[in-house]
Design a protein around this motif. Structure first.
Motif, PDB file in Angstrom:
ATOM      1  N   PRO A  14       0.837  -1.198   0.019  1.00 28.61           N
ATOM      2  CA  PRO A  14      -0.096   0.234  -0.120  1.00 28.61           C
ATOM      3  C   PRO A  14       0.882   1.819   0.294  1.00 28.61           C
ATOM      4  CG  PRO A  14       0.198  -0.941   2.162  1.00 28.61           C
ATOM      5  CD  PRO A  14       0.948  -1.584   0.968  1.00 28.61           C
ATOM      6  N   GLY A  15       0.230   2.661  -0.134  1.00 30.77           N
ATOM      7  CA  GLY A  15       1.322   3.986  -0.464  1.00 30.77           C
ATOM      8  C   GLY A  15       0.847   3.879   0.541  1.00 30.77           C
ATOM      9  N   LYS A  16       2.175   4.986   0.990  1.00 31.69           N
ATOM     10  CA  LYS A  16       1.685   5.870   2.555  1.00 31.69           C
ATOM     11  C   LYS A  16       0.695   6.734   2.406  1.00 31.69           C
ATOM     12  CE  LYS A  16       6.533   5.952   2.973  1.00 31.69           C
ATOM     13  NZ  LYS A  16       7.476   6.686   4.720  1.00 31.69           N
ATOM     14  N   PRO A  17      -0.036   6.644   4.015  1.00 34.59           N
ATOM     15  CA  PRO A  17      -1.829   7.142   3.646  1.00 34.59           C
ATOM     16  C   PRO A  17      -1.371   8.986   3.119  1.00 34.59           C
ATOM     17  CG  PRO A  17      -1.372   5.960   5.600  1.00 34.59           C
ATOM     18  CD  PRO A  17      -0.557   5.379   4.556  1.00 34.59           C
ATOM     19  N   GLU A  18      -0.606   9.070   3.976  1.00 34.67           N
ATOM     20  CA  GLU A  18      -0.352  10.604   4.123  1.00 34.67           C
ATOM     21  C   GLU A  18      -0.213  11.372   2.730  1.00 34.67           C
ATOM     22  OE1 GLU A  18       1.376   8.449   5.619  1.00 34.67           O
ATOM     23  OE2 GLU A  18       3.470   9.488   5.854  1.00 34.67           O
ATOM     24  N   PHE A  19       0.610  11.007   1.544  1.00 31.03           N
ATOM     25  CA  PHE A  19       0.948  11.578   0.562  1.00 31.03           C
ATOM     26  C   PHE A  19       0.092  10.865  -0.422  1.00 31.03           C
ATOM     27  CE2 PHE A  19       5.502  10.813   3.022  1.00 31.03           C
ATOM     28  CZ  PHE A  19       4.849  12.341   2.975  1.00 31.03           C
ATOM     29  N   ALA A  20      -1.208   9.639  -0.515  1.00 29.66           N
ATOM     30  CA  ALA A  20      -0.807   9.375  -1.060  1.00 29.66           C
ATOM     31  C   ALA A  20      -2.431   9.773  -2.730  1.00 29.66           C
ATOM     32  CB  ALA A  20      -2.143   8.495  -1.421  1.00 29.66           C
ATOM     33  N   ASN A  21      -2.951  11.189  -1.639  1.00 27.92           N
ATOM     34  CA  ASN A  21      -3.899  12.127  -2.132  1.00 27.92           C
ATOM     35  C   ASN A  21      -3.429  13.691  -1.992  1.00 27.92           C
ATOM     36  OD1 ASN A  21      -6.090   9.896  -2.147  1.00 27.92           O
ATOM     37  ND2 ASN A  21      -5.378   9.160  -0.380  1.00 27.92           N
ATOM     38  N   VAL A  22      -2.417  13.415  -2.460  1.00 27.21           N
ATOM     39  CA  VAL A  22      -1.823  14.812  -2.217  1.00 27.21           C
ATOM     40  C   VAL A  22      -1.426  15.084  -3.739  1.00 27.21           C
ATOM     41  CG1 VAL A  22       0.056  16.465  -1.113  1.00 27.21           C
ATOM     42  CG2 VAL A  22      -0.842  14.691   0.012  1.00 27.21           C
ATOM     43  N   TYR A  23      -2.371  16.347  -3.990  1.00 25.51           N
ATOM     44  CA  TYR A  23      -1.724  17.416  -5.546  1.00 25.51           C
ATOM     45  C   TYR A  23      -0.633  18.019  -5.271  1.00 25.51           C
ATOM     46  CZ  TYR A  23      -2.026  18.863 -10.426  1.00 25.51           C
ATOM     47  OH  TYR A  23      -2.342  19.399 -11.506  1.00 25.51           O
ATOM     48  N   VAL A  24      -0.086  17.860  -5.835  1.00 24.78           N
ATOM     49  CA  VAL A  24       1.262  18.846  -5.035  1.00 24.78           C
ATOM     50  C   VAL A  24       1.351  19.843  -6.747  1.00 24.78           C
ATOM     51  CG1 VAL A  24       3.167  19.470  -5.055  1.00 24.78           C
ATOM     52  CG2 VAL A  24       2.823  16.625  -4.527  1.00 24.78           C
ATOM     53  N   ASN A  25       0.859  21.205  -6.717  1.00 28.24           N
ATOM     54  CA  ASN A  25       0.946  22.679  -7.354  1.00 28.24           C
ATOM     55  C   ASN A  25       1.811  23.511  -8.286  1.00 28.24           C
ATOM     56  OD1 ASN A  25      -0.518  23.372  -9.520  1.00 28.24           O
ATOM     57  ND2 ASN A  25      -1.304  25.863  -7.382  1.00 28.24           N
ATOM     58  N   THR A  26       3.245  22.094  -9.098  1.00 26.82           N
ATOM     59  CA  THR A  26       4.089  22.830  -8.998  1.00 26.82           C
ATOM     60  C   THR A  26       4.272  23.453  -9.710  1.00 26.82           C
ATOM     61  OG1 THR A  26       4.408  20.907 -10.213  1.00 26.82           O
ATOM     62  CG2 THR A  26       5.651  20.350  -7.730  1.00 26.82           C
ATOM     63  N   SER A  27       3.537  23.475 -10.987  1.00 25.72           N
ATOM     64  CA  SER A  27       3.393  24.841 -11.649  1.00 25.72           C
ATOM     65  C   SER A  27       2.213  25.457 -11.548  1.00 25.72           C
ATOM     66  CB  SER A  27       3.388  23.610 -13.492  1.00 25.72           C
ATOM     67  OG  SER A  27       3.747  25.342 -14.532  1.00 25.72           O
ATOM     68  N   GLN A  28       2.885  26.732 -11.421  1.00 28.21           N
ATOM     69  CA  GLN A  28       2.012  28.053 -11.039  1.00 28.21           C
ATOM     70  C   GLN A  28       1.863  28.763 -12.124  1.00 28.21           C
ATOM     71  OE1 GLN A  28       2.934  29.251  -6.797  1.00 28.21           O
ATOM     72  NE2 GLN A  28       2.515  26.708  -6.202  1.00 28.21           N
ATOM     73  N   GLY A  29       1.387  30.066 -11.833  1.00 29.53           N
ATOM     74  CA  GLY A  29       1.458  31.872 -12.442  1.00 29.53           C
ATOM     75  C   GLY A  29      -0.009  31.305 -13.582  1.00 29.53           C
ATOM     76  N   GLU A  30      -0.407  31.744 -14.404  1.00 28.33           N
ATOM     77  CA  GLU A  30      -1.092  31.827 -15.598  1.00 28.33           C
ATOM     78  C   GLU A  30      -1.205  30.471 -15.683  1.00 28.33           C
ATOM     79  OE1 GLU A  30      -2.934  33.780 -19.048  1.00 28.33           O
ATOM     80  OE2 GLU A  30      -0.536  35.147 -18.837  1.00 28.33           O
ATOM     81  N   GLY A  31      -2.805  29.981 -15.464  1.00 28.53           N
ATOM     82  CA  GLY A  31      -3.335  29.024 -16.159  1.00 28.53           C
ATOM     83  C   GLY A  31      -2.825  27.458 -15.722  1.00 28.53           C
ATOM     84  N   ASP A  32      -3.329  28.459 -14.236  1.00 23.22           N
ATOM     85  CA  ASP A  32      -3.423  27.076 -13.035  1.00 23.22           C
ATOM     86  C   ASP A  32      -4.950  27.137 -12.927  1.00 23.22           C
ATOM     87  OD1 ASP A  32      -1.287  26.082 -11.837  1.00 23.22           O
ATOM     88  OD2 ASP A  32      -2.105  27.001  -9.884  1.00 23.22           O
ATOM     89  N   MET A  33      -4.309  26.219 -13.203  1.00 24.81           N
ATOM     90  CA  MET A  33      -6.396  25.119 -14.075  1.00 24.81           C
ATOM     91  C   MET A  33      -6.731  24.359 -12.395  1.00 24.81           C
ATOM     92  SD  MET A  33      -8.680  25.563 -16.617  1.00 24.81           S
ATOM     93  CE  MET A  33      -9.206  24.816 -16.845  1.00 24.81           C
ATOM     94  N   ARG A  34      -8.525  23.959 -12.204  1.00 23.89           N
ATOM     95  CA  ARG A  34      -9.069  23.037 -11.147  1.00 23.89           C
ATOM     96  C   ARG A  34      -9.978  21.613 -11.687  1.00 23.89           C
ATOM     97  NH1 ARG A  34      -7.607  23.890  -6.045  1.00 23.89           N
ATOM     98  NH2 ARG A  34      -8.670  21.038  -5.821  1.00 23.89           N
ATOM     99  N   GLY A  35      -9.403  20.616 -11.663  1.00 31.42           N
ATOM    100  CA  GLY A  35     -10.626  19.680 -12.718  1.00 31.42           C
ATOM    101  C   GLY A  35     -10.629  18.289 -11.371  1.00 31.42           C
TER     102      GLY A  35
END
Lengths: 297, 297, 297, 297, 297, 297
Positions: free
Chosen positions: A205-226
């Motif tokens: 199994p994965g480490k639960p504390e990291f398995a559902n994290v989304y890391v928004n490493t690319s930022q600036g104009e164009g950031d999107m959610r989905g």
């Protein structure tokens, strides 16, 4: 064990020779998404597979892909048939032969000069087929996903080739081959989901504390959610400080060294130190022609 | 544009140097399922992507994979740190250095002799990384499936490495990296199914008469039925005559040739004909030592 | 079209698992002299072949080589069967698993960690199979000679593997595979000499004044005469002046250039001229630590 | 040790520059059948050879092939000489330079943009030369056959290039190079048959019961008989049941496993079983847009 | 044209056979920093070179590197001489032969089984030599720098091999080869600086506003100043906003499209849109075993 | 750890789509002198580097090169944007689509058919990127020289591309990228010469008697003197006898063998001896059609 019948799985009817079109077809003969890659992908999986159902399915589909390799290779052969004899027999005045070769276009010169008009295990750009195209790793919950993806890719390359070909017989055969990829994808999908659970793949199994994290490493104009990073499905991290050393540590690497290792490394460090307080004359200075340094006096 | 912070995404703590373990770690640095392949897979897709949501997601994940490349490469560097200086500084008597190198095991000799102990873009067997590992083709319904499969494979290789490593710091970091693959797979899954429909991939529909056929090309003991070839889902073909020329034609290839092409091919055929009615003496006969043929009289 | 039967062409009986031996066997699975190379060599020739007898023979032998690929791949699978589950299931304490992997020896770590114990299309050193191993060029008087040579090489590699294996079942199967290479070589020999004439290969004759010259370019102690350079068979040239410009010309290259080409080349020559009369200070001088040049004042 | 004289072995006279023709010539410079492959094939064999006569011959021919590499590379250089300066010096308006580059044709753009008009160790399609082209294995009865075949192939590629070239000086030099391949083939033939016996190659005899069997694996319309499978030379097997398990066994693989191995494999089998009695919903179902499954409620 | 003398440039005296040491030596035979790469690097440059002084120097050094290839290959052959016959002649009981092969260590099994103990054009890990190792581009101010660097690298690999070898004869020959790299580097340095100016390389000047800027893209603990980014030599940029779109523009890409192109792209965008407002059920959901979704009702 | 901002380092403004120009740009995306090679070269060096100044510099420049990879890849994407949709959507009649693809020229067909118009990690000829392009070896006095050379090469390829492009926006961006290579070269020069001494690279001194010898191996018309072989800098050797066995020995290799090794080798020698006194009939004789030998009676 394999057996062979000289009739093809699908009849190949080519309207007229066309070495440039032949060359594009190599994409599905010796290209990364082509039939040799498909056949070998499934065949090597089959040999290592112990599950009787999957083994049978993999052998069925591998054998069919070999038969598709024969169909697409036969198309290449037919499209090159006219050009093949000319170079071999020197049937034309040389300047004319050169013009014809050049006029055929794309990389068909390799197919003609090096391979004599036969189907070669290269892609349409002459890149030699390599087993690096095969990504089997011997775990079915991964390999079946790889197979599903491979079938999707092959389907698309056939679609592009169909969009480039007006020859009705070639289009017909390509349409058949494309359709079979759809069918194979369905079989692999069924086989994957017949394993339950199959996600996450493998056993640990994965480490639960990291398995559902989304890391928004690319930022600036164009950031999107989905849905791929929605709050419903993921913990969304945008604070860059929080990405660093997500374990809460220093983020700096450590290793224990014994005394001899330390001594040797210190010696190396000393020998190879770039002195930050110097401002040395360099080769670029010598070569920039801006002063007399270029010539030793 | 990229920026960099010298803190790692996860702290690397290595208990002691171990060149052989370092070498295994290269599998996820410069191996086919490793982090460079992942980063470049998503980055090249991102550059060609016009859909703003997918583009953003691909850039986020590509950037994180580059950060993972840094973590795994740092592990390699730490595990090799002790050996690195010795060869460079000639710190040991040669026979002892040779024994140590041999004793380290697997292919770590390449890493040490050729790469000086640094992380190289090879797999654990020294095979150079090649862009043939990347299977992006520029169609999202195929590429997202490829990404899902790639994450599944990477997760498994991390799992195997964890099963081989007793060093708690290395296990901890590998566990983090493995978990992130699970998370990325989830994002790609969401992005794929947020395209509707996404099957069959691409635009052209298949030929309906072949799309649900299962061709039982491998027969004999071990033939199995399952959802991947069940009558509920597929038309199951087992009669080998029915596989041949599934279009109903002859199964033999055809192409139209003009007169000159025909003449040239006939000339080539005549020149290169293997006479089936002969029984020629051959080089094998000359070399089999069974008669006097080997020496010309 | 191909069909498959789940029974092998030869029964594989492996006494006990041995991952290192498995890895050596890969030489004949995905190595340059292995069965995939053989199968694809003959199959691609067959697809482009118009002579009905050769086409049939090439298809017969290609199909048998695919069946040999299955036999040797099955041997690999059996030899790895014991190790396969351990890494996947994490069935051992990690330090022990690492020791076992290292102890297995040679490059079997790649097979186990990357390929999960399955047969991979690599040679025994992990080198990915490449179509560069296939030398078919679409002219039968050359290709049949290539096939004869390929069978000879494959026979030898099997012989070496037999010399390394004490397992009676593996030796038995390898002996079968080795023998079949002998048989195939005989078929290719017969097919070559059934073309008359077949030497020189192809259509163009050589220039008679150079066709029987032996150029003794390597001289000094060890110079030897034999049938390969005897006066009976060859004109033996040992005078080095006679090797230069054997056409009787200057031995210097010439090409016609137009005025613009000449002008541009002269401009480039001037820009990039290395002045033979200078004695410039260099980067090596700056870096040799022999003077004050290293630091700019 | 090698020495060099600046005069070529054959005078190169090129009528006018032609970058596209230059590019085709690369086939014999850095292509699989080209002169580097030839030189390195014989040179590496020579270094390992103990037989004094063969060693001398291999060194003679290797050295001559290096001299041919020089001739063909010089042809490439001359044919590119006009184009070389233009790109380097920016001697033309850019749009015109682009048109000229495109107009030159085939893959000459790589030679010009990447290699600056010089001869590169690639084939005419830009494929990098690889040592995978060399098939030496260190057994003379195999290597000499490989050399014979290699000379035959090289002869054919020269023949094709001659058929494409109207430039008399280029044709003349190519004719010389082609002729030398004929001569070298003769030397290798003599050297092979001066070993008696040389068939079967190597030392181990084949299994007599399989050495003269011809397995008719490809059947159907087009089945042919000839000396390569005649009853005079072979035992001809057409009954497919007889091909299976030719040893008379089950044709099924076997290996002995210890208890722990069995237990682990059973655990893996259970974890990864594809349930043949299920009919799971799949990703393809979710993506086929045929129902409400695509969206979670 | 080349000539050859059977005496080596340096006498090779090997104390005793050692296949594992032989294998390490391959690094300088067929490895990236080895003698074939060196010889071919200079030889291909020489063929395209018009400057008479550089052409002569390149031919001198290329010819010497071929002679070094012979020396290092001879070392490999001597070190393998004992093992060579055993495998070929089956001189030992198989289990013993297997143990000896395994015991030799590193990747020497490939050299023995595949290459019969001869020097192969691979590195010490079995990676096939590729022309990708050669970086000549046909501009002397770049190529001479490449040559300087190549000599520096080759010198280091020889140094590491010397540090691993206690055999006095091997050390002596390696020391000679290492020294010659130093000498060649000096020649290339002199030839580079005899071109004035040689910096910046080529013809086009840089854009002055960007030529002396140092962009501090990696920040955080460990940021350092030195002559490579000192205020004396560079304009040091640390403000990340200033790195973005250094031209002062938007940093966003633009291209003009005609109406048809726009329409087609819009159609593709619509077909492949990932709906950011959906939350679709996915394959991972089906496979995670958390609900009844896995089975279709 | 890396972070990303969606604004580019330099604004990309493309006037109009041009797939053939796009393809040429790949040279600096996935070609040997391109930005991925640069980024990975510096990044892998940085990970193994212990000197804090060099490590920081390498990370700064690696990160910037990744940002350049993004710029050049974006140019490729923009230039292909018009063509991309057409093939995917089948927006044109097939014969027209084929003509357009062929008309675009060079190898852009691979980019379009296989990669869907996206930037692929290949050079402009379709050659897959390989880690063989990276020559880092973990010794700074060598690696910094390699970096200096790599920047020089990249500068030249940009210069050639600028000479081929009339599009002002593309020229502007290429000019920026070219200029940054100049700047990076300067940093690496400073870092190299900040190590004192740095010549000869590494630690071991050369053998003084060979370190300043220039061996004039290539003789004849064209022999030149210059600073690279001047009497001032070198001992110039032209007597060919003096090049042989420069150690003063025999120039012949030696190794000690034990009795068993000798016996086995003698056995092999006997088995494989080419009899120099024979004049055997050969396969070439059988195939030359000059006598009745071709057919067995």
């Amino acid at each position: 064990m394999f057996a062979h019948n000289k009739r093809l799985q699908y009849t190949v009817r080519v309207a007229e020779c066309n070495p440039a079109l032949a060359n594009l077809m190599l994409e599905q003969f010796g290209g990364p998404q082509g039939e040799l890659a498909a056949a070998m992908r499934y065949f090597t999986q089959a040999l290592a597979e112990d599950d009787p159902g999957r083994k049978d399915m993999l052998l069925d589909i591998a054998t069919e892909e070999l038969s598709h390799l024969e169909v697409i290779g036969t198309i290449v052969g037919m499209l090159n048939k006219g050009a093949k004899g000319k170079l071999a027999e020197g049937a034309e005045e040389q300047a004319q032969a050169f013009r014809e070769l050049q006029g055929a276009g794309n990389d068909s010169h390799v197919t003609q000069v090096l391979y004599g008009g036969g189907p070669a295990l290269t892609n349409s750009g002459g890149q030699l087929w390599t087993a690096g195209y095969i990504d089997s790793i011997g775990e079915p919950t991964a390999d079946l996903r790889s197979n599903i993806a491979a079938e999707a890719r092959a389907k698309i390359i056939y679609e592009r080739l169909i969009n480039l070909t007006a020859d009705p017989g070639v289009r017909d055969a390509l349409g058949f081959l494309m359709t079979r990829e759809i069918s194979h994808q369905q079989s692999f999908e069924k086989a994957l989901y017949a394993i339950q659970p199959n996600f996450p793949p493998g056993k640990l199994p994965g480490k639960p504390e990291f398995a559902n994290v989304y890391v928004n490493t690319s930022q600036g104009e164009g950031d999107m959610r989905g849905p791929w990073n929605s709050d419903e499905n993921f913990q969304f991290l945008s604070d860059r400080e929080k990405f660093l050393a997500m374990d809460g540590g220093s983020g700096m690497p450590e290793v224990s060294l014994d005394k001899q290792q330390q001594a040797t490394l210190m010696q190396m460090a000393k020998r190879t130190r770039s002195d930050p307080s110097s401002n040395p004359e360099t080769g670029a200075d010598l070569g920039s022609g801006t002063g007399p340094q270029g010539t030793r006096h």
